[in-house]
Design a protein around this motif. Structure first.
Motif, mmCIF file in Angstrom:
data_model
loop_
_atom_site.group_PDB
_atom_site.id
_atom_site.type_symbol
_atom_site.label_atom_id
_atom_site.label_comp_id
_atom_site.label_asym_id
_atom_site.label_seq_id
_atom_site.Cartn_x
_atom_site.Cartn_y
_atom_site.Cartn_z
ATOM 1 N N GLY A 95 -4.005 54.777 44.291
ATOM 2 C CA GLY A 95 -4.399 54.155 43.045
ATOM 3 C C GLY A 95 -3.597 52.822 42.848
ATOM 4 O O GLY A 95 -2.809 52.515 43.485
ATOM 5 N N ALA A 96 -3.833 52.166 41.748
ATOM 6 C CA ALA A 96 -3.201 51.014 41.435
ATOM 7 C C ALA A 96 -1.905 51.058 40.828
ATOM 8 O O ALA A 96 -1.614 50.857 39.404
ATOM 9 C CB ALA A 96 -4.344 50.293 40.519
ATOM 10 N N PHE A 97 -1.013 51.903 41.500
ATOM 11 C CA PHE A 97 0.373 52.020 41.001
ATOM 12 C C PHE A 97 1.496 51.638 42.103
ATOM 13 O O PHE A 97 0.958 51.777 43.351
ATOM 14 C CB PHE A 97 0.616 53.366 40.828
ATOM 15 C CG PHE A 97 0.141 54.220 39.494
ATOM 16 C CD1 PHE A 97 0.961 54.111 38.480
ATOM 17 C CD2 PHE A 97 -1.191 54.704 39.566
ATOM 18 C CE1 PHE A 97 0.222 54.929 37.304
ATOM 19 C CE2 PHE A 97 -1.545 55.340 38.377
ATOM 20 C CZ PHE A 97 -0.950 55.115 37.528
ATOM 21 N N THR A 98 2.524 51.012 41.796
ATOM 22 C CA THR A 98 3.693 50.940 42.442
ATOM 23 C C THR A 98 4.846 51.553 42.066
ATOM 24 O O THR A 98 5.078 51.454 40.994
ATOM 25 C CB THR A 98 4.116 49.365 42.561
ATOM 26 O OG1 THR A 98 2.775 48.436 43.132
ATOM 27 C CG2 THR A 98 5.299 49.075 43.492
ATOM 28 N N PHE A 99 5.368 52.391 42.773
ATOM 29 C CA PHE A 99 6.494 53.251 42.456
ATOM 30 C C PHE A 99 7.898 52.882 43.000
ATOM 31 O O PHE A 99 7.926 52.542 44.266
ATOM 32 C CB PHE A 99 6.247 54.681 42.934
ATOM 33 C CG PHE A 99 5.131 55.324 42.017
ATOM 34 C CD1 PHE A 99 5.465 55.762 40.689
ATOM 35 C CD2 PHE A 99 3.788 55.443 42.765
ATOM 36 C CE1 PHE A 99 4.361 56.594 40.193
ATOM 37 C CE2 PHE A 99 2.863 56.015 41.975
ATOM 38 C CZ PHE A 99 2.875 56.540 40.723
ATOM 39 N N ILE A 100 8.861 52.634 42.193
ATOM 40 C CA ILE A 100 10.300 52.242 42.762
ATOM 41 C C ILE A 100 10.877 53.309 42.847
ATOM 42 O O ILE A 100 11.115 54.242 41.994
ATOM 43 C CB ILE A 100 10.921 51.215 41.555
ATOM 44 C CG1 ILE A 100 9.986 49.863 41.159
ATOM 45 C CG2 ILE A 100 12.242 50.706 42.127
ATOM 46 C CD1 ILE A 100 9.665 49.122 42.291
ATOM 47 N N MET A 101 11.394 53.379 44.121
ATOM 48 C CA MET A 101 12.042 54.849 44.643
ATOM 49 C C MET A 101 13.521 54.554 45.411
ATOM 50 O O MET A 101 13.456 53.381 45.858
ATOM 51 C CB MET A 101 11.103 55.571 45.607
ATOM 52 C CG MET A 101 9.675 55.762 44.676
ATOM 53 S SD MET A 101 8.746 56.954 45.712
ATOM 54 C CE MET A 101 9.501 58.524 45.753
ATOM 55 N N GLN A 102 14.241 55.404 45.576
ATOM 56 C CA GLN A 102 15.261 55.307 46.765
ATOM 57 C C GLN A 102 15.060 55.094 47.812
ATOM 58 O O GLN A 102 14.085 56.172 48.513
ATOM 59 C CB GLN A 102 16.376 56.299 46.117
ATOM 60 C CG GLN A 102 17.126 56.385 44.813
ATOM 61 C CD GLN A 102 17.886 55.202 44.810
ATOM 62 O OE1 GLN A 102 18.641 54.505 45.721
ATOM 63 N NE2 GLN A 102 18.180 54.651 43.425
ATOM 64 N N THR A 181 -0.935 45.924 39.359
ATOM 65 C CA THR A 181 -0.711 47.399 39.520
ATOM 66 C C THR A 181 0.408 47.823 38.256
ATOM 67 O O THR A 181 0.984 46.991 37.872
ATOM 68 C CB THR A 181 0.087 47.846 40.958
ATOM 69 O OG1 THR A 181 1.354 47.327 40.932
ATOM 70 C CG2 THR A 181 -0.899 47.579 42.051
ATOM 71 N N THR A 182 0.148 48.842 38.045
ATOM 72 C CA THR A 182 1.178 49.568 37.247
ATOM 73 C C THR A 182 2.448 49.864 37.752
ATOM 74 O O THR A 182 2.245 50.571 38.724
ATOM 75 C CB THR A 182 0.618 50.820 36.271
ATOM 76 O OG1 THR A 182 -0.413 50.583 35.566
ATOM 77 C CG2 THR A 182 1.826 51.584 35.485
ATOM 78 N N VAL A 183 3.699 49.412 37.477
ATOM 79 C CA VAL A 183 5.041 49.686 38.268
ATOM 80 C C VAL A 183 5.669 50.738 37.333
ATOM 81 O O VAL A 183 5.781 50.661 36.356
ATOM 82 C CB VAL A 183 5.724 48.376 38.303
ATOM 83 C CG1 VAL A 183 7.058 48.715 39.128
ATOM 84 C CG2 VAL A 183 4.953 47.328 39.053
ATOM 85 N N VAL A 184 5.903 51.620 38.165
ATOM 86 C CA VAL A 184 6.765 53.055 37.557
ATOM 87 C C VAL A 184 8.005 53.184 38.239
ATOM 88 O O VAL A 184 7.991 53.246 39.469
ATOM 89 C CB VAL A 184 5.987 54.291 37.696
ATOM 90 C CG1 VAL A 184 6.574 55.311 36.782
ATOM 91 C CG2 VAL A 184 4.424 54.161 36.799
#
Length: 208
Positions: A95-102, A181-184
């Protein structure tokens, strides 16, 4: 002159995607359609290509580049994922999400944020991207926004004309929604929406 591959948006021709993958394997940059807008991608483990991507975008090492993946198992190799985060990712991807992760140690240090050691991770819901990733594995990417501009380019013909010397190829696969995208951010105690875009936060249990 950048090569131009016109592919079917739902059943992209494997032969053309293999040619694009070969160019990525030779440090080339390729513009691709996604479920948000056009992006430019590079091979994940290619330092020269990563530097070229940053030059094309006009950004430095503090700008989060995004890792495109084909499935959740690849995310576990690139980012630290606990059970709660895994359930959230499963609900949102593709989907149109970008996730910020370690980032994990599998990610080259030059690709993560220099102070936070974080990365952006994304699994686009687009047949062309999914099939390309089968040929290449995870790719480094960034929305194709020219330096000094705020809007992403969304016309593959214009993209080729403007970046014919910087890009190895442009893949034309039909129109994109042209919405970010939605950035989470998943690095804190609770998920935080940093940018509201096409992805609906309610899919991951966040109101608003």
């Amino acid at each position: 002159m950048a090569q131009y591959f016109s592919v079917h948006p739902f059943n992209p021709q494997p032969r053309l995607l293999r040619q694009a993958a070969q160019l990525l394997g030779k440090s080339g940059l390729v513009a691709i359609p996604t479920d948000s807008s056009y992006a430019v991608v590079a091979a994940l483990d290619d330092k020269r290509a990563a530097e070229a991507l940053r030059r094309l975008r006009g950004v430095d090492e503090r700008h989060h580049l995004t890792l495109l993946v084909a499935d959740l198992s690849e995310i576990g190799q690139l980012a630290r994922v606990d059970n709660k985060q895994y359930r959230l990712l499963k609900a949102a991807m593709p989907g149109a999400f970008t996730f910020i992760m370690q980032a994990t140690h599998e990610v080259p240090r030059r690709l993560s944020h220099p102070s936070r050691k974080t990365i952006g991770v994304r699994m686009p819901d687009h047949p062309v991207v999914r099939e390309l990733l089968k040929e290449t594995g995870p790719l480094l990417s960034s929305t194709l926004i020219p330096p000094g501009e705020t809007e992403a380019l969304n016309d593959p013909v214009e993209i080729r004309a403007r970046f014919e010397h910087e890009l190895a190829a442009v893949i034309e696969g039909g129109p994109c929604p042209n919405r970010s995208t939605t950035v989470v951010d998943l690095t804190g105690p609770a998920p935080e929406v940093l940018r509201l875009g096409r992805g609906d936060p309610k899919l991951i249990g966040i109101e608003g």
